[in-house]
Design an enzyme around this catalytic site. Structure first.
Site, PDB file in Angstrom:
ATOM      1  N   LYS A   1       5.019  -4.035   8.045  1.00 13.64           N
ATOM      2  CA  LYS A   1       6.126  -3.243   7.490  1.00 13.64           C
ATOM      3  C   LYS A   1       7.334  -4.153   7.289  1.00 13.64           C
ATOM      4  O   LYS A   1       7.792  -4.816   8.230  1.00 13.64           O
ATOM      5  CB  LYS A   1       6.478  -2.089   8.428  1.00 13.64           C
ATOM      6  CG  LYS A   1       7.511  -1.140   7.853  1.00 13.64           C
ATOM      7  CD  LYS A   1       7.614   0.134   8.677  1.00 13.64           C
ATOM      8  CE  LYS A   1       8.557   1.143   8.024  1.00 13.64           C
ATOM      9  NZ  LYS A   1       8.603   2.425   8.751  1.00 13.64           N
TER      10      LYS A   1
ATOM     11  N   VAL B   1       5.012  -1.295   3.020  1.00 12.43           N
ATOM     12  CA  VAL B   1       3.947  -1.706   3.926  1.00 12.43           C
ATOM     13  C   VAL B   1       2.881  -2.462   3.152  1.00 12.43           C
ATOM     14  O   VAL B   1       2.461  -2.040   2.061  1.00 12.43           O
ATOM     15  CB  VAL B   1       3.319  -0.478   4.624  1.00 12.43           C
ATOM     16  CG1 VAL B   1       2.169  -0.900   5.537  1.00 12.43           C
ATOM     17  CG2 VAL B   1       4.379   0.275   5.414  1.00 12.43           C
TER      18      VAL B   1
ATOM     19  N   SER C   1      11.660   4.701   1.242  1.00 10.63           N
ATOM     20  CA  SER C   1      13.079   4.491   0.964  1.00 10.63           C
ATOM     21  C   SER C   1      13.676   3.355   1.782  1.00 10.63           C
ATOM     22  O   SER C   1      14.631   2.713   1.347  1.00 10.63           O
ATOM     23  CB  SER C   1      13.845   5.781   1.242  1.00 10.63           C
ATOM     24  OG  SER C   1      13.621   6.207   2.574  1.00 10.63           O
ATOM     25  N   ILE C   2      13.130   3.086   2.963  1.00 10.72           N
ATOM     26  CA  ILE C   2      13.705   2.089   3.863  1.00 10.72           C
ATOM     27  C   ILE C   2      12.892   0.792   3.858  1.00 10.72           C
ATOM     28  O   ILE C   2      13.435  -0.292   3.974  1.00 10.72           O
ATOM     29  CB  ILE C   2      13.788   2.649   5.305  1.00 10.72           C
ATOM     30  CG1 ILE C   2      14.697   3.881   5.336  1.00 10.72           C
ATOM     31  CG2 ILE C   2      14.305   1.589   6.269  1.00 10.72           C
ATOM     32  CD1 ILE C   2      16.147   3.609   5.006  1.00 10.72           C
TER      33      ILE C   2
ATOM     34  N   VAL D   1       0.826  -1.202   0.000  1.00  9.11           N
ATOM     35  CA  VAL D   1       0.000   0.000   0.000  1.00  9.11           C
ATOM     36  C   VAL D   1       0.858   1.249   0.000  1.00  9.11           C
ATOM     37  O   VAL D   1       0.425   2.326  -0.412  1.00  9.11           O
ATOM     38  CB  VAL D   1      -0.945  -0.007   1.223  1.00  9.11           C
ATOM     39  CG1 VAL D   1      -0.161   0.126   2.525  1.00  9.11           C
ATOM     40  CG2 VAL D   1      -1.980   1.101   1.123  1.00  9.11           C
ATOM     41  N   ALA D   2       2.096   1.138   0.487  1.00 10.79           N
ATOM     42  CA  ALA D   2       3.042   2.259   0.504  1.00 10.79           C
ATOM     43  C   ALA D   2       4.446   1.694   0.383  1.00 10.79           C
ATOM     44  O   ALA D   2       4.753   0.626   0.916  1.00 10.79           O
ATOM     45  CB  ALA D   2       2.905   3.080   1.778  1.00 10.79           C
TER      46      ALA D   2
ATOM     47  N   ASP E   1      10.385  12.681  11.601  1.00 11.54           N
ATOM     48  CA  ASP E   1      10.268  12.423  10.160  1.00 11.54           C
ATOM     49  C   ASP E   1       8.861  12.805   9.710  1.00 11.54           C
ATOM     50  O   ASP E   1       8.145  12.026   9.092  1.00 11.54           O
ATOM     51  CB  ASP E   1      10.544  10.947   9.882  1.00 11.54           C
ATOM     52  CG  ASP E   1      11.009  10.708   8.445  1.00 11.54           C
ATOM     53  OD1 ASP E   1      11.333  11.689   7.754  1.00 11.54           O
ATOM     54  OD2 ASP E   1      11.037   9.544   8.014  1.00 11.54           O
TER      55      ASP E   1
END
Length: 516
Positions: free
Chosen positions: A147, A133, A129-130, A125-126, A282
């Site tokens: 995640k 999800v 950069s790291i 869904v997303a 963040d």
């Protein structure tokens, strides 16, 4: 050799996407423009410049993507086409294959996905950069978000950080300004934060702490972690449902009070910084949503807790005093605080530093946020600070970055928001609580357990101190006793003399009366 290979890769990527041309075209000198024409011979740069910048940063890896994410919130400093493309880096970084993601989940938990989840969405869904999800449903029916850390992230980040450390060392050796900015310490700070972000258990712990801290504020929601399903490479958390904060038209259509939302964001930030000393660091739009459910309508939803910042009590008090002095336009106090904290040399003339700060800040007050360019303020402050050898504090770099993110969010939500007016009452109340009676009572409550443990031991500690077999102490005690004896003898002699004089006087008076 690996570092040289990475440097070559960076240079090739820069050339392939024409990032050198993007950087050099901002210069107006004729010789620079001529150099650009020479460098672009034989290269096809047909794609829009914003697309080339985004693709170049994606190709260069996670550290460069992070840089693009921060830039995307500064629409006041970037052309619109740059800002629109860089905004895609916040949650639309190209994902890694779904089969690979599923394999990583099974490896982390040591069993098939179907044994853990009733359903697992293969498509993410997303994708950031790291990590990326996936939505899933547990066997008990709870909706969760899974995640998954990107594979081989540690190697890529270590290579880039090694290059950054080398460059920082060169800057410190070759530039006086570079030494003042402490680039190696700044790189070390980012090294710590990026490696923390690679440990998803640490992220889960950060989320749990923020959830407890924010529970009573009722302005922000943090997902609950499913601790039985949290590992270093995969974590499972409560699924949060909201509207991305960047979709302001959709929020407005749902009835959300956008100006209040902007003010709430400022309150959340300053509460985390000055009350808790523990803040979500963040806060770009990709990590913030807004709830439109009836029970939690209008609340922020915070996501992605890989980077958090912490401040000591000294840092909090120093920052609060600086902010309040700025709000009151007390530039002399700002200059004094810089000297007291050691940011500038002790011999710095306070009046000269005060004048420089006033010249930078005064033109920007009494304006709405839309008319204030913090980038220009920071640039002028940097230019002014060179005269006074102001040292950049690495421990506050993350706070500065987060403040830029908060300003960018506020600008997108409500261009009329006055950041200073919104924050000033909060900071003044916080300072009153710290230095007033309430602050003293709170500190006494915090220290009470230590006092309760120490007080019963106090007589024994005093006795031990008096009984210490220390030669210097014995000699000092003997000298004190000898001085006391000498003083006693003098007092006795004086008393005897006075007594003898008085007795003699009385005897003379008696004889005179008898003869009389």
């Amino acid at each position: 050799m690996r570092h040289i290979g990475r440097l070559v890769f960076i240079c090739v990527t820069v050339a392939r996407h024409g990032l050198d041309e993007l950087a050099l075209t901002s210069f107006r000198q004729r010789w620079v423009r001529a150099l650009v024409r020479v460098l672009t011979i034989g290269r096809s740069l047909d794609q829009p410049r914003g697309v080339r910048l985004r693709q170049g940063l994606e190709r260069l890896g996670p550290i460069f993507v992070k840089f693009g994410q921060v830039l995307s919130t500064r629409r006041d400093l970037l052309p619109p086409d740059y800002a629109e493309e860089l905004a895609k880096l916040q949650d639309r970084v190209p994902p890694f294959p779904a089969a690979q993601s599923r394999a990583l989940v099974e490896k982390a938990f040591g069993r098939p996905v179907d044994e853990i989840f009733a359903s697992f969405d293969a498509e993410p869904v997303a994708s950031a950069s790291i990590a990326q999800v996936h939505f899933a449903t547990l066997k008990d029916g709870r909706e969760v978000a899974v995640k998954v850390l990107r594979p081989r992230m540690l190697e890529v980040i270590d290579d880039d950080l090694a290059l950054m450390r080398t460059l920082a060392g060169w800057i410190e050796r070759l530039s006086t300004d570079g030494r003042r900015l402490k680039p190696r310490e700044v790189v070390a700070e980012f090294d710590t934060y990026l490696h923390d972000e690679l440990d998803l258990v640490r992220e889960a712990a950060n989320a749990a702490q923020l959830r407890r801290n924010m529970e009573g504020l009722r302005l922000v929601m943090v997902p609950e972690m499913i601790w039985d399903l949290c590992t270093q490479n995969v974590i499972v958390m409560e699924r949060m449902k909201g509207v991305p904060i960047s979709q302001t038209e959709r929020l407005r259509a749902a009835g959300v009070d956008i100006p209040k939302l902007a003010r709430d964001g400022v309150t959340i930030f300053f509460t985390q910084v000055f009350r808790d000393g523990f803040f979500h660091a963040d806060m770009h739009p990709g990590n913030i949503q807004v709830s439109v459910d009836a029970a939690t309508f209008g609340r922020y939803i915070a996501l992605d807790f890989g980077i958090v910042g912490t401040l000591t009590e000294f840092d909090k008090e120093y920052l609060a005093q600086n902010f309040i002095a700025f709000f009151r336009r007390d530039y002399k106090r700002v200059a004094e605080l810089h000297v007291e904290s050691g940011w500038v040399p002790r011999e710095t003339r306070v009046d000269a530093l005060e004048g420089a700060i006033r010249a930078v800040c005064e033109p920007h007050f009494d304006r709405p946020l839309k008319d204030i360019s913090l980038g220009q303020v920071l640039l002028r402050l940097f230019q002014a600070s060179r005269r006074f050898n102001v040292e950049i504090q690495p421990q506050l770099v993350l706070l500065q970055k987060t403040l830029l993110n908060v300003e960018g969010l506020g600008r997108q939500l409500d261009p009329e928001l006055d950041l200073w007016t919104t924050a000033k009452p909060f900071l003044e109340r916080w300072m009153h609580e710290q230095i007033g009676w309430r602050g003293m009572v709170e500190r006494l409550k915090n220290e009470a357990p230590r006092y309760a443990q120490l007080l019963p031991e106090l007589p024994r500690l005093v006795h031990q101190a008096l009984q210490r077999d220390s030669a210097p102490d014995r000699q000092l005690l003997q000298a004190i006793l000898e001085e006391q004896r000498r003083g006693n003898r003098l007092l006795l002699a004086l008393a005897a003399a006075v007594g003898g004089f008085a007795a003699g006087a009385l005897l003379v008076l008696a004889l005179l009366r008898w003869h009389g």
